[in-house]
Enzyme design. Structure first.
Site, PDB file in Angstrom:
ATOM      1  N   ARG A  71      56.984  37.363  45.099  1.00 55.17           N
ATOM      2  CA  ARG A  71      55.603  37.254  46.033  1.00 55.17           C
ATOM      3  C   ARG A  71      55.877  38.565  46.762  1.00 55.17           C
ATOM      4  O   ARG A  71      56.065  38.717  47.617  1.00 55.17           O
ATOM      5  CB  ARG A  71      55.665  35.531  46.505  1.00 55.17           C
ATOM      6  CG  ARG A  71      54.910  35.380  47.221  1.00 55.17           C
ATOM      7  CD  ARG A  71      53.058  35.022  47.137  1.00 55.17           C
ATOM      8  NE  ARG A  71      53.849  33.720  46.664  1.00 55.17           N
ATOM      9  CZ  ARG A  71      52.335  33.796  46.373  1.00 55.17           C
ATOM     10  NH1 ARG A  71      51.039  34.681  45.643  1.00 55.17           N
ATOM     11  NH2 ARG A  71      52.552  32.459  45.416  1.00 55.17           N
ATOM     12  N   ARG A  94      54.105  38.581  34.511  1.00 47.80           N
ATOM     13  CA  ARG A  94      54.976  38.985  35.423  1.00 47.80           C
ATOM     14  C   ARG A  94      56.095  38.451  35.625  1.00 47.80           C
ATOM     15  O   ARG A  94      57.332  38.143  36.830  1.00 47.80           O
ATOM     16  CB  ARG A  94      53.626  38.559  36.877  1.00 47.80           C
ATOM     17  CG  ARG A  94      53.420  36.994  36.794  1.00 47.80           C
ATOM     18  CD  ARG A  94      52.356  36.771  37.743  1.00 47.80           C
ATOM     19  NE  ARG A  94      51.825  35.095  37.967  1.00 47.80           N
ATOM     20  CZ  ARG A  94      52.018  34.731  39.334  1.00 47.80           C
ATOM     21  NH1 ARG A  94      51.580  35.722  39.981  1.00 47.80           N
ATOM     22  NH2 ARG A  94      51.523  33.578  38.973  1.00 47.80           N
ATOM     23  N   HIS A 164      47.538  43.010  41.219  1.00 48.18           N
ATOM     24  CA  HIS A 164      47.066  42.218  42.175  1.00 48.18           C
ATOM     25  C   HIS A 164      47.707  42.339  43.239  1.00 48.18           C
ATOM     26  O   HIS A 164      49.281  42.183  43.208  1.00 48.18           O
ATOM     27  CB  HIS A 164      47.944  40.703  41.744  1.00 48.18           C
ATOM     28  CG  HIS A 164      47.816  39.504  42.652  1.00 48.18           C
ATOM     29  ND1 HIS A 164      48.064  38.881  43.885  1.00 48.18           N
ATOM     30  CD2 HIS A 164      47.156  38.549  42.054  1.00 48.18           C
ATOM     31  CE1 HIS A 164      47.892  37.899  44.855  1.00 48.18           C
ATOM     32  NE2 HIS A 164      47.528  37.901  43.726  1.00 48.18           N
ATOM     33  N   ASP A 208      38.935  34.534  48.692  1.00 41.46           N
ATOM     34  CA  ASP A 208      39.250  34.256  47.371  1.00 41.46           C
ATOM     35  C   ASP A 208      38.480  34.428  47.098  1.00 41.46           C
ATOM     36  O   ASP A 208      38.226  33.284  45.800  1.00 41.46           O
ATOM     37  CB  ASP A 208      40.762  32.531  47.018  1.00 41.46           C
ATOM     38  CG  ASP A 208      41.310  33.018  45.641  1.00 41.46           C
ATOM     39  OD1 ASP A 208      40.802  33.527  45.096  1.00 41.46           O
ATOM     40  OD2 ASP A 208      42.270  32.033  45.384  1.00 41.46           O
ATOM     41  N   GLU A 267      42.391  42.699  44.420  1.00 41.65           N
ATOM     42  CA  GLU A 267      43.279  43.537  43.256  1.00 41.65           C
ATOM     43  C   GLU A 267      42.219  44.122  42.153  1.00 41.65           C
ATOM     44  O   GLU A 267      40.919  43.821  42.068  1.00 41.65           O
ATOM     45  CB  GLU A 267      43.892  42.045  42.426  1.00 41.65           C
ATOM     46  CG  GLU A 267      44.145  40.850  43.802  1.00 41.65           C
ATOM     47  CD  GLU A 267      43.952  39.638  43.503  1.00 41.65           C
ATOM     48  OE1 GLU A 267      44.361  38.901  42.261  1.00 41.65           O
ATOM     49  OE2 GLU A 267      44.293  38.910  43.695  1.00 41.65           O
TER      50      GLU A 267
END
Ligand code: BG6
Length: 296
Positions: A71, A94, A164, A208, A267
């Site tokens: 994270r 990832r 990201h 978002d 991102e």
């Protein structure tokens, strides 16, 4: 560390250390900048140009375990962006350990780190195509991230992708992102509608947004740290801006409830209508270039 990896590091400049959770981390101590890059996910977790504050945010609650996403830093989303029924969110690269292809010093004091991962029987269970994905970091006064996908299948495939990037900010509530004025975006959770951005992005609630059909550079202005972060890109038509705000932060087990003011994600990607269709044998490259400057 195995001998193959040992032969690829540069003493005094790039070391391979055991990081949290026993994961291998490349520790770059360059002439102009420092960085840390996990082999897990090829995930950069730290970049600090000499004389500057760290630029990249990492959550203090991140888990470090093969198979799980770290994270913070720069997770690589591929071959899809966002959730997918029964499969890992943001794809699977990832969550796996990448190979270190090599490291190299540039004449300008920068350090290049090349990593790669490829399809296998396990990935084909999740996505039925063959590929090689390469990520080259150039750690210098700028951070350059070049993400290349090669189609090694005998037929075309379509994928989505994102670098990201979690940026460290003094207070997201006072930060702005310029460069997306008038761009169309898909909001969360209903990604079906296209809305239009007006003016700079400001953070007053959970944000978002998937901005499509934009190649523009973004400027993240942080009045608290008196810093501007510029994200320039190539081969990318989508930019995603994310801050989880209060409720989503509380709902994420690997993110502190009070960490959201300290980060903003910008991102660099290709997703939704900008997903990439790649012919058999073809390659596609997306580049993000990050630089910092002072703001008033
Ligand atoms: C962003 C998405 O890119 O990543 C958000 O737009 C998502 O919807 C966020 O919540 C974090 O995703 P994850 O899978 O790392 O928790």
């Amino acid at each position: 560390m195995n001998d193959d990896l040992r032969s690829k590091v540069i003493p005094g400049v790039v070391a391979l250390e055991e990081g949290p959770g026993g994961l291998d981390v490349l520790v770059v101590t360059g002439a102009v900048a420092d960085a840390r890059i996990f082999l897990h996910g090829a995930q950069l977790s730290h970049w600090q140009p000499r004389g500057a504050e760290p630029v990249i945010f990492m959550s203090g609650k991140s888990v470090f375990e093969v198979g799980k996403a770290i994270r913070g830093g720069v997770p690589v989303c591929f071959p899809w962006f966002g959730p997918r029924e029964g499969l890992p969110a943001h794809g699977f690269v990832r969550n796996v350990v990448w190979e270190l292809e090599g490291v190299e010093q540039g004449s300008d004091g920068s350090v290049r780190v090349a990593l790669a991962t490829q399809s296998s029987g396990k990935t084909r269970e999740k996505w039925p195509h063959d590929f090689v994905a390469r990520l080259i970091y150039t750690v210098g006064a700028k951070l350059v991230m070049e993400f290349e996908v090669e189609n090694t299948t005998g037929a075309a495939f379509t994928f989505s992708e994102a670098l990201h990037t979690y940026f460290a900010v003094g207070d997201a509530r006072r930060a702005t992102v310029e460069g997306l004025d008038a761009a169309e975006y898909r909001d969360f959770p209903d990604r079906t509608k296209l809305l239009r951005q007006q003016g700079p992005v400001v953070f007053t609630e959970e944000t978002d947004c998937v901005y499509v059909n934009t190649r523009a550079a973004c400027v993240l202005t942080d009045p608290v740290m008196r810093r501007r972060i510029v994200v320039e890109k190539e081969g990318s038509d989508t930019t995603i801006v994310w801050n989880p705000w209060i409720a989503k932060s509380a709902a994420m087990a690997d993110f502190g409830d009070d960490e959201w003011p300290a980060m903003v994600c910008i991102e660099t990607g290709n997703a939704f209508e900008n997903s990439v269709t790649l012919a058999a044998g073809a390659r596609h490259k997306m580049i993000a270039r990050i630089s910092i400057g002072k703001s008033g």
